[in-house]
Design an enzyme around this catalytic site. Structure first.
Site, PDB file in Angstrom:
ATOM      1  N   THR A  14      -4.533 -12.191 -10.904  1.00  0.00           N
ATOM      2  CA  THR A  14      -5.478 -13.219 -11.338  1.00  0.00           C
ATOM      3  C   THR A  14      -5.388 -13.473 -12.831  1.00  0.00           C
ATOM      4  OG1 THR A  14      -6.980 -12.627  -9.539  1.00  0.00           O
ATOM      5  CG2 THR A  14      -7.928 -13.846 -11.376  1.00  0.00           C
ATOM      6  N   TYR A  27      -7.407 -20.361  -6.165  1.00  0.00           N
ATOM      7  CA  TYR A  27      -6.405 -20.412  -7.236  1.00  0.00           C
ATOM      8  C   TYR A  27      -5.131 -19.723  -6.756  1.00  0.00           C
ATOM      9  CZ  TYR A  27      -7.645 -15.510  -7.961  1.00  0.00           C
ATOM     10  OH  TYR A  27      -7.861 -14.174  -7.774  1.00  0.00           O
ATOM     11  N   THR A  93      -6.221  -7.289  -9.577  1.00  0.00           N
ATOM     12  CA  THR A  93      -7.282  -6.300  -9.444  1.00  0.00           C
ATOM     13  C   THR A  93      -7.366  -5.663  -8.057  1.00  0.00           C
ATOM     14  OG1 THR A  93      -8.892  -8.028  -8.897  1.00  0.00           O
ATOM     15  CG2 THR A  93      -8.676  -7.403 -11.225  1.00  0.00           C
ATOM     16  N   ASP A  94      -6.821  -6.312  -7.032  1.00  0.00           N
ATOM     17  CA  ASP A  94      -7.023  -5.816  -5.671  1.00  0.00           C
ATOM     18  C   ASP A  94      -6.452  -4.414  -5.464  1.00  0.00           C
ATOM     19  OD1 ASP A  94      -8.371  -8.072  -4.955  1.00  0.00           O
ATOM     20  OD2 ASP A  94      -6.773  -8.932  -3.729  1.00  0.00           O
ATOM     21  N   LYS A 166     -12.345  -0.709  -7.606  1.00  0.00           N
ATOM     22  CA  LYS A 166     -12.894  -2.058  -7.557  1.00  0.00           C
ATOM     23  C   LYS A 166     -14.044  -2.068  -6.558  1.00  0.00           C
ATOM     24  CE  LYS A 166     -11.637  -6.923  -6.895  1.00  0.00           C
ATOM     25  NZ  LYS A 166     -10.544  -7.890  -6.664  1.00  0.00           N
ATOM     26  N   GLU A 284     -16.074  24.434   5.705  1.00  0.00           N
ATOM     27  CA  GLU A 284     -15.128  25.533   5.902  1.00  0.00           C
ATOM     28  C   GLU A 284     -14.924  25.881   7.371  1.00  0.00           C
ATOM     29  OE1 GLU A 284     -15.955  28.888   3.477  1.00  0.00           O
ATOM     30  OE2 GLU A 284     -15.817  27.747   1.594  1.00  0.00           O
TER      31      GLU A 284
END
Length: 328
Positions: A14, A27, A93-94, A166, A284
């Site tokens: 982006t 976009y 960013t993904d 994110k 455990e």
């Protein structure tokens, strides 16, 4: 003091995206070449010498081993070059947290390495890309960034690779957070304040890098899933599996039994959580009986990166694997 020399490795995302109109939501990522980006950045009079190299120009959902290999090679060479003081990677960013964590585990902590991206493309109202980039320049050029491993700069925060995630699909202020630690510094174009001392000073890479890492799928737990889904996801090639479990890594009983059967035959099963924040502690008695590993603070996608690296180095001892998740 002379201005730092920084290498900028561009992968798209982006931050290099174009919408075509100031108010559009949709976009195309990865449209601005690094040469054009650095020419725009030069107008801000940054106190750094920037050299750019285009590694890719794509959305980060398409980043994988081939680009990771190129990034690792370029950064390794830059770390050996006395003329380079720090490295910046522009990234979508993904999957930024996965790339950052992989690089953090496979690179020494000798020079600053900073990933930076944007939540909004470059030509829309409120675009955050250039501010984030200017902040990244300040961080990568600061001597205090060394010894902290790979860092991510977003929204005036500096986050460590092992913590960053994110957490929002939109917005610029809180789209990225750190867990279990929050930000390790605050940064603006005019100031940088670190919280605490470097924790990896002088430390080398914790893992060797290789492109052909073993297959490790992620099983997302949802109400009503059954054991047949486990077999379909594993296929014939998987060496391990990450369970994105409900709550603290929980799963339906019939799924647990099927995974335990695979674990007895040598499959490494890691219990993580689909919840955004929270520890998955080792139980455990039950985990010992099932031969499961607890992811602790790592989310499923980072657990996958760590397990792939461990298996790639031939680590199969469950105590050793659990120790790596306890202290990533």
């Amino acid at each position: 003091m002379s201005a730092p020399n920084l290498l900028v490795l561009a992968t798209g995302g982006t931050i290099a995206g174009i919408a075509g109109a100031a108010t559009r939501h949709d976009y195309r990522p990865g449209q601005i070449a690094i040469e054009d980006w650095l020419a725009d950045a030069a107008e801000f009079g940054l106190s750094a010498e920037l050299t750019g190299k285009q590694i890719a120009n794509i959305g980060s959902e398409d980043i994988g081993p081939a680009i990771w290999t190129r990034l690792h090679s370029e950064i390794t060479a830059a770390m050996a070059d006395d003329a380079v003081d720090g490295i910046i990677v522009t990234h979508g960013t993904d999957t930024a947290e996965e790339t950052a964590f992989l690089l953090d585990l496979t690179l020494p902590a000798t020079k600053p390495v900073v990933l930076v991206g944007a939540m909004r493309p470059a030509d829309v109202v409120g675009s955050d890309g250039m501010r984030n980039f200017v902040n990244a320049v300040r961080v990568a050029g600061d001597a205090g960034a060394s010894g902290r491993g790979v860092l991510v700069v977003m929204g005036d925060r500096v986050l460590a690779a092992r913590d960053v995630r994110k957490v929002r699909t939109r917005g610029t202020d809180d789209a990225f957070r750190g867990f279990p630690r929050g930000g390790i510094a605050l940064v603006t174009p005019s100031a940088l304040e670190w919280f605490g001392n470097p924790w990896r000073e002088g430390e080398g890479a914790r893992f060797g890098y290789r492109e052909d890492l073993p297959e490790v799928p992620i099983l997302y737990v949802a109400a009503g899933i059954g054991p047949d889904l486990v077999d379909r996801i594993l296929g014939d090639d998987a060496k391990g599996i990450i369970v994105a479990g409900a709550g603290e890594g929980n799963m339906p009983e019939n799924v647990r039994r099927r995974l335990a059967e695979h674990a007895q035959r040598g499959l490494v099963v890691v219990r993580a959580s689909r919840v955004d924040e929270g520890l998955v502690d080792r139980e455990e008695g039950e985990d010992d009986a099932n031969r499961f590993v607890a992811a602790r603070a790592l989310n499923p996608q980072k657990s996958r990166i760590l397990l792939k690296l461990l298996l790639g180095e031939g680590v199969s001892d469950l105590e050793e694997i659990q120790a790596a998740f306890d202290n990533p």
